[in-house]
Scaffold this motif. Structure first.
Motif, short mmCIF file in Angstrom:
data_model
loop_
_atom_site.label_atom_id
_atom_site.label_comp_id
_atom_site.label_asym_id
_atom_site.label_seq_id
_atom_site.Cartn_x
_atom_site.Cartn_y
_atom_site.Cartn_z
N GLY A 29 0.83 -1.20 0.00
CA GLY A 29 0.00 0.00 0.00
C GLY A 29 0.85 1.24 0.00
O GLY A 29 2.07 1.17 0.13
N PRO A 30 0.26 2.38 -0.09
CA PRO A 30 1.02 3.62 -0.10
C PRO A 30 1.58 3.92 1.28
O PRO A 30 1.16 3.35 2.27
CB PRO A 30 -0.03 4.67 -0.51
CG PRO A 30 -1.32 4.08 -0.03
CD PRO A 30 -1.18 2.60 -0.23
N THR A 31 2.51 4.84 1.33
CA THR A 31 3.08 5.27 2.60
C THR A 31 1.98 5.79 3.51
O THR A 31 1.12 6.55 3.11
CB THR A 31 4.13 6.36 2.38
OG1 THR A 31 5.17 5.83 1.56
CG2 THR A 31 4.71 6.84 3.69
N VAL A 32 2.01 5.37 4.78
CA VAL A 32 0.98 5.75 5.74
C VAL A 32 1.20 7.19 6.17
O VAL A 32 2.31 7.59 6.49
CB VAL A 32 1.04 4.81 6.95
CG1 VAL A 32 0.05 5.26 8.02
CG2 VAL A 32 0.73 3.39 6.52
N GLY A 33 0.14 7.96 6.22
CA GLY A 33 0.25 9.32 6.72
C GLY A 33 0.38 9.31 8.23
O GLY A 33 -0.02 8.38 8.90
N VAL A 34 0.95 10.38 8.80
CA VAL A 34 1.17 10.47 10.23
C VAL A 34 0.14 11.42 10.84
O VAL A 34 -0.09 12.51 10.33
CB VAL A 34 2.60 10.98 10.53
CG1 VAL A 34 2.83 11.09 12.01
CG2 VAL A 34 3.62 10.03 9.90
N ALA A 40 6.10 15.97 17.23
CA ALA A 40 6.82 16.23 15.99
C ALA A 40 8.06 15.35 15.84
O ALA A 40 8.37 14.89 14.73
CB ALA A 40 7.23 17.71 15.94
N SER A 41 8.74 15.09 16.95
CA SER A 41 9.95 14.27 16.88
C SER A 41 9.63 12.86 16.41
O SER A 41 10.41 12.24 15.66
CB SER A 41 10.64 14.21 18.24
OG SER A 41 9.77 13.66 19.22
N ASP A 44 8.23 13.01 12.56
CA ASP A 44 9.31 13.21 11.58
C ASP A 44 10.04 11.90 11.32
O ASP A 44 10.37 11.59 10.16
CB ASP A 44 10.28 14.28 12.08
CG ASP A 44 9.71 15.68 12.02
OD1 ASP A 44 8.67 15.86 11.35
OD2 ASP A 44 10.29 16.58 12.65
N ILE A 45 10.33 11.16 12.37
CA ILE A 45 11.02 9.87 12.20
C ILE A 45 10.19 8.93 11.35
O ILE A 45 10.68 8.31 10.39
CB ILE A 45 11.30 9.22 13.58
CG1 ILE A 45 12.42 9.97 14.30
CG2 ILE A 45 11.66 7.76 13.42
CD1 ILE A 45 13.80 9.73 13.74
N ILE A 46 8.90 8.79 11.67
CA ILE A 46 8.03 7.89 10.92
C ILE A 46 7.96 8.32 9.45
O ILE A 46 8.11 7.51 8.54
CB ILE A 46 6.63 7.84 11.54
CG1 ILE A 46 6.69 7.21 12.94
CG2 ILE A 46 5.67 7.04 10.64
CD1 ILE A 46 5.37 7.25 13.69
N ARG A 47 7.73 9.61 9.23
CA ARG A 47 7.56 10.12 7.86
C ARG A 47 8.85 9.92 7.05
O ARG A 47 8.82 9.47 5.90
CB ARG A 47 7.18 11.60 7.90
CG ARG A 47 6.84 12.19 6.54
CD ARG A 47 6.40 13.63 6.67
NE ARG A 47 5.12 13.77 7.37
CZ ARG A 47 4.98 14.27 8.60
NH1 ARG A 47 6.03 14.68 9.27
NH2 ARG A 47 3.79 14.36 9.14
N ASN A 48 9.98 10.23 7.64
CA ASN A 48 11.25 10.11 6.92
C ASN A 48 11.60 8.67 6.60
O ASN A 48 12.12 8.35 5.52
CB ASN A 48 12.37 10.76 7.74
CG ASN A 48 12.24 12.26 7.84
OD1 ASN A 48 11.58 12.89 7.00
ND2 ASN A 48 12.84 12.85 8.86
N VAL A 523 10.67 2.91 17.33
CA VAL A 523 10.36 2.62 18.72
C VAL A 523 11.18 3.49 19.67
O VAL A 523 10.68 3.97 20.69
CB VAL A 523 10.60 1.12 19.02
CG1 VAL A 523 10.28 0.81 20.47
CG2 VAL A 523 9.75 0.26 18.11
N VAL A 524 12.45 3.70 19.33
CA VAL A 524 13.29 4.59 20.13
C VAL A 524 12.69 5.98 20.16
O VAL A 524 12.61 6.63 21.22
CB VAL A 524 14.73 4.63 19.58
CG1 VAL A 524 15.55 5.71 20.29
CG2 VAL A 524 15.40 3.26 19.74
N ALA A 525 12.22 6.46 19.01
CA ALA A 525 11.62 7.80 18.93
C ALA A 525 10.35 7.88 19.77
O ALA A 525 10.11 8.89 20.45
CB ALA A 525 11.32 8.15 17.47
N ILE A 526 9.54 6.82 19.74
CA ILE A 526 8.31 6.81 20.54
C ILE A 526 8.64 6.85 22.02
O ILE A 526 8.02 7.60 22.80
CB ILE A 526 7.47 5.57 20.20
CG1 ILE A 526 6.88 5.69 18.78
CG2 ILE A 526 6.35 5.38 21.21
CD1 ILE A 526 6.19 4.44 18.28
N GLN A 527 9.61 6.06 22.44
CA GLN A 527 9.98 6.03 23.87
C GLN A 527 10.44 7.41 24.34
O GLN A 527 10.11 7.84 25.45
CB GLN A 527 11.07 4.98 24.10
CG GLN A 527 11.33 4.65 25.56
CD GLN A 527 12.26 5.62 26.25
OE1 GLN A 527 13.12 6.23 25.62
NE2 GLN A 527 12.09 5.78 27.56
#
Length: 530
Positions: A29-34, A40-41, A44-48, A523-527
């Motif tokens: 499927g297409p890239t998932v939107g955030v 924001a931190s 940005d990680i997910i989107r990039n 996961v690191v970014a989420i934590q």
């Protein structure tokens, strides 16, 4: 973990990294939107990461929920039904814990069928299998079960003969049988005139799961460990194996070569004979490979007779002979029980299965679920799993169960189902066994190398999964690269999450490593972001 057998992977380094993964793709499927409310931190990680070319045709699903309040913090395609790989193990293990309790201990008894006179048993000796997959192998003096953390590969997650596999530290393949034999001798039996039998009627040995046969009796987790140590180029390497038994003969058809070598091949040309073929590079580390025991009951019987002999008990029955008919179960009682082996608690088994992603151990939990429901048919256990998960937030139209290990390409679940389930079971009497059993980011098990040195290390409990396939054309794809678990966030909030990524193409080892690192980076970014 599961690797397709469509092709042989010839790159040793690539094959090794696949082995170190924990492990029907979903529709791309297409890239998932955030979502806009994500910090924001994190966004940005997910989107990039999702914008990288390696994920161009991937399907993503991410779901994050606050453990205390139930507030959904991230829901990006959380309801999408995706291929889960080894994270599916959580469902079957939870069912075993629910049915038996985290403190449940396997009890494996031995009974005499006949009278003992002058230290001679005029009758048979029967060991009754309990479904204990460890059966003394991993048990440590403090009552815990040992396991290998990456980069050492645990022996029962070794699939091919590449470097990286290792015996479990402090493990003893015949520990339980030796302990039982010593108890038989201590009970006053020095000679057995009758037969030796293994009662394997707990459930029917099941061969329908792709990870391999699941039997009620286990010795060395029903594999022969084979360690191949290279010699000089042109010479035969040294081959050692364990457990040693008259039931097994190993043939050495391996050559030591000066240059790079591919995987070793293990075949069984005839019953009781294991042949190891291929090439091993001079100067390389020893290579551990395994061969699954075809007839677990027959092997256990031979090994038990040998253990009795080591304990000083004379046995008339031939080690490789037929065991004869089993008695009516009413013949077993306290009065004629001469030995019993007790295991560590079930919570320790959960740790082994989750931290190293032990497939056949996870499938065994399905068989035990069937036994608890009064059936000897392992497949009946899947219905018991579905009953439990359906009561704890899992949708029967989003999650489909075909095994306990997650090795079937037919399995499906959703990120929301997994994370919601983890939240629902957290307060149960056994929920902590799932949490504590998961690999710790940057610390142990399959997650020892990931996140090491980051602020999130030690703060995330993860069950991960990978399912890798290769085509005859040489294309390699991670059908599933997945994670689920618990996060102790930087703010102090406790979170449950699931992240399922399907269809990740990796034309090179470097890109595969990078893709897996990217998933861990989310996961690191989420934590850190919550």
């Amino acid at each position: 973990m599961r690797i397709s057998t469509a092709i042989k992977i010839k790159n040793a380094a690539l094959a090794l990294v696949i082995l170190l993964s924990s492990g029907g793709g979903a529709i791309a499927g297409p890239t998932v939107g955030v979502s806009a409310n994500i910090p924001a931190s994190v966004a940005d990680i997910i989107r990039n990461i999702q914008a990288k070319p390696v994920f161009a045709h991937s399907s993503w699903g991410i779901y994050l929920v606050d453990l205390a309040t139930g507030e959904v913090l991230i829901d990006e395609a959380g309801g999408k039904s995706l291929l889960p790989a080894s994270v599916m193990k959580v469902y079957g293990l939870a069912t075993a814990l629910h049915n038996y309790g985290a403190g449940y201990r396997f009890r494996t008894p031995v009974y005499r069928l006949g009278e003992v006179k002058d230290h001679v048993l005029a009758g048979d000796l029967v060991l009754v299998a309990s479904g204990d997959f460890n059966f003394g192998l991993r048990t440590q003096p403090d009552g815990t079960l040992a396991f290998n953390s990456l980069p050492e590969v645990d022996h029962n997650t070794t699939y091919t003969g590449f470097p990286g596999g290792a015996y479990v530290k402090g493990s003893h393949p015949l520990a339980a049988l030796d302990a039982l034999a010593a108890q038989v001798k201590a009970a006053g039996i020095a000679e057995i005139k009758g037969n030796i039998a293994i009662d394997d009627r707990l459930f029917e040995t099941f061969r329908g799961f792709s990870a391999g046969p699941i039997a009620p009796i286990w010795v060395n987790e029903n594999v022969i460990d084979i360690m191949v140590t290279p010699a000089k180029a042109g010479e035969k390497p040294q081959i050692d194996w364990r457990p040693q038994s008259a039931a097994i003969k190993v043939e050495n058809d391996v050559t030591t070569v000066a240059g790079p070598a591919g995987p070793l091949e293990v075949t069984t040309p005839s019953p009781g004979v294991i042949k190891v073929s291929g090439r091993i590079a001079a100067g390389s580390p020893p290579i551990l490979t395994i061969s699954q025991i075809a007839d677990a009951t027959a092997f256990a019987r031979t090994a038990f007779i040998e253990a009795l002999a080591r304990a000083g008990v004379k046995v008339t029955a031939a080690p490789l002979g037929a065991p004869g008919a089993l008695p009516d179960k009413a013949a077993y009682g306290d009065a004629n029980r001469v030995a019993e082996y007790g295991s560590p608690p079930l919570s320790e088994y959960v740790k082994v299965i989750l931290k190293v992603s032990y497939n056949r151990g996870a499938d065994l939990m399905i068989c035990l679920a069937a036994v608890k429901a009064g059936s000897r048919d392992c497949e009946k256990g899947l219905a018991e799993v579905l009953k439990l998960v359906s009561k704890n937030g899992v949708s029967p139209t989003g999650t489909y169960l075909f095994d306990g290990a997650g090795t079937s390409t037919n399995n499906r679940t959703t990120p929301s189902d997994l994370a919601t389930f983890l939240r629902k079971i957290a307060p149960t009497s056994w929920g902590s066994a799932i949490h504590d059993g998961m690999a710790i980011l940057g610390v142990d098990g399959s997650q020892a190398p990931n996140g090491a040195g980051t602020p999130a290390a030690g703060h995330v409990r993860i069950k991960d999964g990978d399912m890798v396939a290769g085509s005859a054309a040489g294309q390699l794809v991670a059908l599933a690269t997945t994670q689920t678990g618990y996060i102790d966030a930087k703010s102090g909030r406790r979170l449950a999450y699931s992240m399922l990524v399907n269809n990740v193409s990796f034309p090179s080892l470097e890109e595969y490593n990078a893709a897996r690192a990217d998933v861990a980076a989310v996961v690191v970014a989420i934590q850190q972001g919550y």
